[in-house]
Design a protein around this motif. Structure first.
Motif, PDB file in Angstrom:
ATOM      1  N   LEU A  87       0.859  -1.187   0.000  1.00 14.02           N
ATOM      2  CA  LEU A  87       0.000   0.000   0.000  1.00 14.02           C
ATOM      3  C   LEU A  87       0.890   1.230   0.000  1.00 14.02           C
ATOM      4  O   LEU A  87       1.678   1.432   0.934  1.00 14.02           O
ATOM      5  CB  LEU A  87      -0.904  -0.001   1.233  1.00 14.02           C
ATOM      6  CG  LEU A  87      -2.074  -0.989   1.265  1.00 14.02           C
ATOM      7  CD1 LEU A  87      -2.866  -0.940  -0.028  1.00 14.02           C
ATOM      8  CD2 LEU A  87      -1.655  -2.398   1.592  1.00 14.02           C
ATOM      9  N   THR A  88       0.805   2.009  -1.042  1.00 17.05           N
ATOM     10  CA  THR A  88       1.631   3.209  -1.169  1.00 17.05           C
ATOM     11  C   THR A  88       0.953   4.232  -2.075  1.00 17.05           C
ATOM     12  O   THR A  88       0.240   3.845  -3.021  1.00 17.05           O
ATOM     13  CB  THR A  88       3.052   2.893  -1.719  1.00 17.05           C
ATOM     14  OG1 THR A  88       3.410   3.833  -2.738  1.00 17.05           O
ATOM     15  CG2 THR A  88       3.126   1.522  -2.326  1.00 17.05           C
ATOM     16  N   PRO A  89       1.175   5.529  -1.804  1.00 18.08           N
ATOM     17  CA  PRO A  89       0.558   6.539  -2.680  1.00 18.08           C
ATOM     18  C   PRO A  89       1.130   6.510  -4.094  1.00 18.08           C
ATOM     19  O   PRO A  89       0.556   7.115  -5.003  1.00 18.08           O
ATOM     20  CB  PRO A  89       0.856   7.874  -1.980  1.00 18.08           C
ATOM     21  CG  PRO A  89       1.817   7.585  -0.887  1.00 18.08           C
ATOM     22  CD  PRO A  89       1.848   6.110  -0.651  1.00 18.08           C
ATOM     23  N   ILE A 131      -0.563  -0.608  -4.652  1.00 16.57           N
ATOM     24  CA  ILE A 131      -1.900  -0.016  -4.752  1.00 16.57           C
ATOM     25  C   ILE A 131      -1.974   1.281  -3.953  1.00 16.57           C
ATOM     26  O   ILE A 131      -1.526   1.350  -2.812  1.00 16.57           O
ATOM     27  CB  ILE A 131      -2.982  -1.002  -4.259  1.00 16.57           C
ATOM     28  CG1 ILE A 131      -3.041  -2.230  -5.166  1.00 16.57           C
ATOM     29  CG2 ILE A 131      -4.344  -0.326  -4.179  1.00 16.57           C
ATOM     30  CD1 ILE A 131      -4.113  -3.253  -4.779  1.00 16.57           C
ATOM     31  N   SER A 132      -2.563   2.305  -4.592  1.00 14.92           N
ATOM     32  CA  SER A 132      -2.894   3.564  -3.919  1.00 14.92           C
ATOM     33  C   SER A 132      -4.406   3.673  -3.840  1.00 14.92           C
ATOM     34  O   SER A 132      -5.107   3.340  -4.798  1.00 14.92           O
ATOM     35  CB  SER A 132      -2.347   4.743  -4.722  1.00 14.92           C
ATOM     36  OG  SER A 132      -2.963   5.946  -4.293  1.00 14.92           O
ATOM     37  N   ILE A 133      -4.938   4.133  -2.710  1.00 12.73           N
ATOM     38  CA  ILE A 133      -6.404   4.285  -2.640  1.00 12.73           C
ATOM     39  C   ILE A 133      -6.855   5.668  -3.087  1.00 12.73           C
ATOM     40  O   ILE A 133      -8.047   5.958  -3.098  1.00 12.73           O
ATOM     41  CB  ILE A 133      -6.987   3.942  -1.247  1.00 12.73           C
ATOM     42  CG1 ILE A 133      -6.497   4.901  -0.165  1.00 12.73           C
ATOM     43  CG2 ILE A 133      -6.695   2.498  -0.886  1.00 12.73           C
ATOM     44  CD1 ILE A 133      -7.437   4.943   1.031  1.00 12.73           C
ATOM     45  N   GLY A 134      -5.920   6.548  -3.470  1.00 20.79           N
ATOM     46  CA  GLY A 134      -6.332   7.853  -3.969  1.00 20.79           C
ATOM     47  C   GLY A 134      -5.166   8.822  -3.942  1.00 20.79           C
ATOM     48  O   GLY A 134      -4.152   8.565  -3.308  1.00 20.79           O
ATOM     49  N   TYR A 136      -3.859  11.286  -2.425  1.00 24.66           N
ATOM     50  CA  TYR A 136      -3.610  12.023  -1.187  1.00 24.66           C
ATOM     51  C   TYR A 136      -2.682  11.158  -0.366  1.00 24.66           C
ATOM     52  O   TYR A 136      -2.581   9.953  -0.617  1.00 24.66           O
ATOM     53  CB  TYR A 136      -4.911  12.303  -0.419  1.00 24.66           C
ATOM     54  CG  TYR A 136      -5.874  11.155  -0.471  1.00 24.66           C
ATOM     55  CD1 TYR A 136      -6.934  11.138  -1.377  1.00 24.66           C
ATOM     56  CD2 TYR A 136      -5.693  10.043   0.359  1.00 24.66           C
ATOM     57  CE1 TYR A 136      -7.794  10.053  -1.446  1.00 24.66           C
ATOM     58  CE2 TYR A 136      -6.549   8.961   0.298  1.00 24.66           C
ATOM     59  CZ  TYR A 136      -7.597   8.974  -0.613  1.00 24.66           C
ATOM     60  OH  TYR A 136      -8.433   7.891  -0.692  1.00 24.66           O
ATOM     61  N   VAL A 137      -1.983  11.773   0.576  1.00 25.04           N
ATOM     62  CA  VAL A 137      -0.995  11.015   1.341  1.00 25.04           C
ATOM     63  C   VAL A 137      -1.499  10.805   2.766  1.00 25.04           C
ATOM     64  O   VAL A 137      -1.784  11.767   3.481  1.00 25.04           O
ATOM     65  CB  VAL A 137       0.381  11.724   1.344  1.00 25.04           C
ATOM     66  CG1 VAL A 137       1.390  10.899   2.135  1.00 25.04           C
ATOM     67  CG2 VAL A 137       0.874  11.950  -0.079  1.00 25.04           C
ATOM     68  N   LEU A 138      -1.614   9.544   3.153  1.00 26.47           N
ATOM     69  CA  LEU A 138      -2.010   9.187   4.514  1.00 26.47           C
ATOM     70  C   LEU A 138      -0.742   8.904   5.320  1.00 26.47           C
ATOM     71  O   LEU A 138       0.344   8.797   4.774  1.00 26.47           O
ATOM     72  CB  LEU A 138      -2.918   7.962   4.480  1.00 26.47           C
ATOM     73  CG  LEU A 138      -4.199   8.158   3.657  1.00 26.47           C
ATOM     74  CD1 LEU A 138      -4.928   6.838   3.473  1.00 26.47           C
ATOM     75  CD2 LEU A 138      -5.106   9.188   4.301  1.00 26.47           C
ATOM     76  N   GLY A 140       0.000   6.238   6.802  1.00 23.21           N
ATOM     77  CA  GLY A 140       0.430   4.851   6.698  1.00 23.21           C
ATOM     78  C   GLY A 140      -0.511   4.047   5.831  1.00 23.21           C
ATOM     79  O   GLY A 140      -1.567   4.537   5.413  1.00 23.21           O
ATOM     80  N   GLY A 141      -0.121   2.807   5.572  1.00 24.05           N
ATOM     81  CA  GLY A 141      -0.901   1.949   4.689  1.00 24.05           C
ATOM     82  C   GLY A 141      -2.016   1.180   5.382  1.00 24.05           C
ATOM     83  O   GLY A 141      -2.716   0.399   4.735  1.00 24.05           O
ATOM     84  N   PRO A 144      -5.596   2.309   4.099  1.00 21.58           N
ATOM     85  CA  PRO A 144      -5.723   1.755   2.743  1.00 21.58           C
ATOM     86  C   PRO A 144      -5.892   0.229   2.733  1.00 21.58           C
ATOM     87  O   PRO A 144      -6.701  -0.295   1.957  1.00 21.58           O
ATOM     88  CB  PRO A 144      -4.421   2.182   2.066  1.00 21.58           C
ATOM     89  CG  PRO A 144      -4.070   3.473   2.748  1.00 21.58           C
ATOM     90  CD  PRO A 144      -4.469   3.277   4.181  1.00 21.58           C
TER      91      PRO A 144
HETATM   92  N1  ADE Z   1      -0.042   5.191   2.160  1.00 26.21           N
HETATM   93  C1  ADE Z   1      -0.069   6.525   2.360  1.00 26.21           C
HETATM   94  N2  ADE Z   1      -0.957   7.122   1.563  1.00 26.21           N
HETATM   95  C2  ADE Z   1      -1.536   6.122   0.809  1.00 26.21           C
HETATM   96  C3  ADE Z   1      -2.524   6.089  -0.205  1.00 26.21           C
HETATM   97  N3  ADE Z   1      -3.125   7.202  -0.647  1.00 26.21           N
HETATM   98  N4  ADE Z   1      -2.848   4.897  -0.732  1.00 26.21           N
HETATM   99  C4  ADE Z   1      -2.244   3.765  -0.311  1.00 26.21           C
HETATM  100  N5  ADE Z   1      -1.294   3.737   0.634  1.00 26.21           N
HETATM  101  C5  ADE Z   1      -0.942   4.893   1.196  1.00 26.21           C
END
Ligand code: ADE
Length: 226
Positions: A87-89, A131-134, A136-138, A140-141, A144
């Motif tokens: 899970l990553t942006p 996979i990114s869920i959108g 924007y930056v959270l 952590g994963g 997501p």
């Molecule tokens: N980790 C930080 N931001 C994320 C995002 N937008 N989607 C998936 N993982 C994330």
């Protein structure tokens, strides 16, 4: 399906995974979800999972060692090969088509990051789907990963009561948003249920619903029609 989740915050998951459809799916043996604490795979006394980046720069980077050890140990718990997901942006955007794709897997291993990112060798060596869920930056994963689990679990055959319900709704093959729906009462605060829905004419109703779905999609998500 078996879903393994690797995280430094395993305690975030049970409250979410223990309610609603995901809880029922587990109770019915349709999915098995396991959480793994990444710190259990560290080797130093501080149980470190991250370190400073080579070349300098802000933030910390998730180290290879704990993640590789964890992935190898978790995968060895079952002979079924796991589809690894990071899970990553920077990942591929999560869309319903991708959800349908990964819902076909027998086993998923979701790897949640924290900090500024992952050591690149985690990508090179583990070849995960990212996979990114959108956009924007959270922090952590974990959230997501919960989003992915929720979207996937409801597509597992037998999870939803009505065999039609996951297909006929928003973002199905047809790429139209859902049509407006009503339930009782027939009138609420001066707002009536459209007459046609109470007519009993099923062909007319289906036509109206299709038309309404198109109108709603054109207004809210014109991009889906192009
Ligand atoms: N980790 C930080 N931001 C994320 C995002 N937008 N989607 C998936 N993982 C994330």
């Amino acid at each position: 399906m078996r879903i393994d989740i690797l995280t430094i915050f395993p305690q975030m998951f049970p409250p979410v995974m223990g309610e609603g459809m995901i809880r029922i799916a587990q109770e019915n043996g349709l999915v098995e979800i396991k959480y793994h604490d990444l710190r259990d795979y560290t080797t130093d006394k501080h149980r470190s999972v991250d370190d400073r980046p080579f070349g300098g720069g802000p933030g910390m980077v998730m180290m290879c060692g704990p993640i590789f050890r964890a992935v190898e140990a978790i995968e060895a718990q079952s002979p079924v090969p796991a589809r690894r997901v990071l899970l990553t942006p920077q990942g591929q955007a999560l869309k319903q088509a991708l959800v349908r794709e990964i819902a076909k897997e027998q086993r998923l291993l979701l790897i949640c990051g924290r900090y500024e990112g992952f050591d690149e060798r985690i990508r090179i060596g583990l070849e995960p789907l990212e996979i990114s869920i959108g956009d924007y930056v959270l922090s952590g994963g974990e959230i997501p990963a919960m989003v992915v689990v929720d979207a996937v679990v409801r597509l597992i055959p037998g999870v939803t009561g009505h065999p039609d319900s996951p297909v006929k709704e928003s973002f199905s093959e047809e790429r139209l948003l859902e049509y407006p729906q009503y339930t009782r009462p027939v009138e609420f605060r001066g707002m009536p249920v459209p007459e046609i829905l109470r007519s009993g004419d099923h062909a007319k109703i289906a036509e109206w619903q299709k038309e309404q779905a198109k109108i709603r999609t054109a207004r809210r998500r014109p991009d889906l029609l192009s």
